[in-house]
Design a protein around this motif. Structure first.
Motif, PDB file in Angstrom:
ATOM      1  N   ASP A  98       0.834  -1.204   0.000  1.00 29.39           N
ATOM      2  CA  ASP A  98       0.000   0.000   0.000  1.00 29.39           C
ATOM      3  C   ASP A  98       0.871   1.257   0.000  1.00 29.39           C
ATOM      4  O   ASP A  98       0.387   2.365   0.182  1.00 29.39           O
ATOM      5  N   ARG A  99       2.131   1.077  -0.271  1.00 30.23           N
ATOM      6  CA  ARG A  99       3.100   2.179  -0.264  1.00 30.23           C
ATOM      7  C   ARG A  99       2.678   3.339  -1.181  1.00 30.23           C
ATOM      8  O   ARG A  99       2.953   4.488  -0.885  1.00 30.23           O
ATOM      9  N   TYR A 100       2.028   3.044  -2.294  1.00 25.15           N
ATOM     10  CA  TYR A 100       1.667   4.084  -3.256  1.00 25.15           C
ATOM     11  C   TYR A 100       0.165   4.383  -3.267  1.00 25.15           C
ATOM     12  O   TYR A 100      -0.337   5.029  -4.181  1.00 25.15           O
ATOM     13  N   ASP A 101      -0.538   3.944  -2.266  1.00 26.93           N
ATOM     14  CA  ASP A 101      -1.993   4.143  -2.229  1.00 26.93           C
ATOM     15  C   ASP A 101      -2.412   5.604  -2.144  1.00 26.93           C
ATOM     16  O   ASP A 101      -3.543   5.935  -2.465  1.00 26.93           O
ATOM     17  N   GLY A 154       9.698   4.280 -22.290  1.00 24.45           N
ATOM     18  CA  GLY A 154      10.268   5.364 -21.490  1.00 24.45           C
ATOM     19  C   GLY A 154      10.741   4.843 -20.150  1.00 24.45           C
ATOM     20  O   GLY A 154      10.533   3.685 -19.802  1.00 24.45           O
ATOM     21  N   LYS A 155      11.372   5.739 -19.407  1.00 24.36           N
ATOM     22  CA  LYS A 155      11.864   5.393 -18.076  1.00 24.36           C
ATOM     23  C   LYS A 155      10.694   5.198 -17.122  1.00 24.36           C
ATOM     24  O   LYS A 155       9.630   5.773 -17.307  1.00 24.36           O
ATOM     25  N   CYS A 156      10.925   4.401 -16.095  1.00 26.67           N
ATOM     26  CA  CYS A 156       9.883   4.115 -15.108  1.00 26.67           C
ATOM     27  C   CYS A 156      10.255   4.708 -13.753  1.00 26.67           C
ATOM     28  O   CYS A 156      11.370   4.516 -13.275  1.00 26.67           O
ATOM     29  N   THR A 157       9.315   5.393 -13.136  1.00 27.78           N
ATOM     30  CA  THR A 157       9.472   5.799 -11.752  1.00 27.78           C
ATOM     31  C   THR A 157       9.316   4.533 -10.903  1.00 27.78           C
ATOM     32  O   THR A 157       8.798   3.517 -11.388  1.00 27.78           O
ATOM     33  N   PRO A 158       9.727   4.567  -9.629  1.00 27.82           N
ATOM     34  CA  PRO A 158       9.581   3.365  -8.802  1.00 27.82           C
ATOM     35  C   PRO A 158       8.136   2.854  -8.736  1.00 27.82           C
ATOM     36  O   PRO A 158       7.902   1.646  -8.820  1.00 27.82           O
ATOM     37  N   ASP A 159       7.152   3.760  -8.597  1.00 22.18           N
ATOM     38  CA  ASP A 159       5.760   3.297  -8.512  1.00 22.18           C
ATOM     39  C   ASP A 159       5.274   2.757  -9.847  1.00 22.18           C
ATOM     40  O   ASP A 159       4.548   1.763  -9.889  1.00 22.18           O
ATOM     41  N   ALA A 160       5.694   3.346 -10.947  1.00 19.31           N
ATOM     42  CA  ALA A 160       5.292   2.839 -12.265  1.00 19.31           C
ATOM     43  C   ALA A 160       5.918   1.465 -12.529  1.00 19.31           C
ATOM     44  O   ALA A 160       5.278   0.586 -13.101  1.00 19.31           O
ATOM     45  N   LYS A 161       7.159   1.279 -12.088  1.00 24.05           N
ATOM     46  CA  LYS A 161       7.815  -0.022 -12.261  1.00 24.05           C
ATOM     47  C   LYS A 161       7.100  -1.103 -11.459  1.00 24.05           C
ATOM     48  O   LYS A 161       6.889  -2.214 -11.955  1.00 24.05           O
ATOM     49  N   GLU A 162       6.714  -0.786 -10.236  1.00 17.43           N
ATOM     50  CA  GLU A 162       5.967  -1.754  -9.415  1.00 17.43           C
ATOM     51  C   GLU A 162       4.664  -2.134 -10.119  1.00 17.43           C
ATOM     52  O   GLU A 162       4.300  -3.304 -10.191  1.00 17.43           O
ATOM     53  N   LEU A 163       3.962  -1.151 -10.629  1.00 22.43           N
ATOM     54  CA  LEU A 163       2.715  -1.394 -11.351  1.00 22.43           C
ATOM     55  C   LEU A 163       2.969  -2.308 -12.546  1.00 22.43           C
ATOM     56  O   LEU A 163       2.289  -3.319 -12.726  1.00 22.43           O
ATOM     57  N   LYS A 164       3.957  -1.956 -13.330  1.00 18.88           N
ATOM     58  CA  LYS A 164       4.292  -2.733 -14.529  1.00 18.88           C
ATOM     59  C   LYS A 164       4.651  -4.176 -14.182  1.00 18.88           C
ATOM     60  O   LYS A 164       4.255  -5.111 -14.877  1.00 18.88           O
TER      61      LYS A 164
END
Length: 114
Positions: free
Chosen positions: A13-16, A41-51
């Motif tokens: 829930d870190r990015y909730d 493109g580059k991934c932010t940490p939250d976008a990488k987790e999602l991906k």
């Protein structure tokens, strides 16, 4: 957005508390997430987790998502379906080439505008 916890029972829930409204209403914020998901493109940490967890979340109907993540996922998918058709088509081609989940989610979320 679906993100894994170390215990594997639920996604973190870190990015909730990410402001989805701000992201969805601002293409300068939204497009980098989409580009990350599309390997463009580059991934932010939250976008990488999602991906990293999008396939599992689709397959399990967001079974490891918190309630807030389930609500957020529907909001994001609804926005993409109703407002970002070209990107939605690219994302579904990449993550759902057999249209197993697209059919399931599109009908419901076209009717529930973001």
């Amino acid at each position: 957005m679906a993100l894994a916890r170390p215990d594997d029972d639920h996604y973190t829930d870190r990015y909730d508390n990410v402001d989805l409204g701000e992201i969805l209403s601002n293409n300068k914020l939204l497009i980098p997430y989409i580009k990350c998901m599309l390997d463009q493109g580059k991934c932010t940490p939250d976008a990488k987790e999602l991906k990293d967890h999008v396939i599992e979340a689709l397959e399990n109907n967001c079974g490891k998502c918190t309630d807030k993540q389930k609500e957020g996922t529907k909001r994001v998918l609804s926005h993409m379906i109703n407002n970002e058709e070209e990107y939605w088509n690219e994302l579904t081609a990449k993550y759902d080439p057999e249209n197993k989940y697209r059919t399931k989610y599109e009908k419901e979320l076209r009717e529930a505008k973001a």
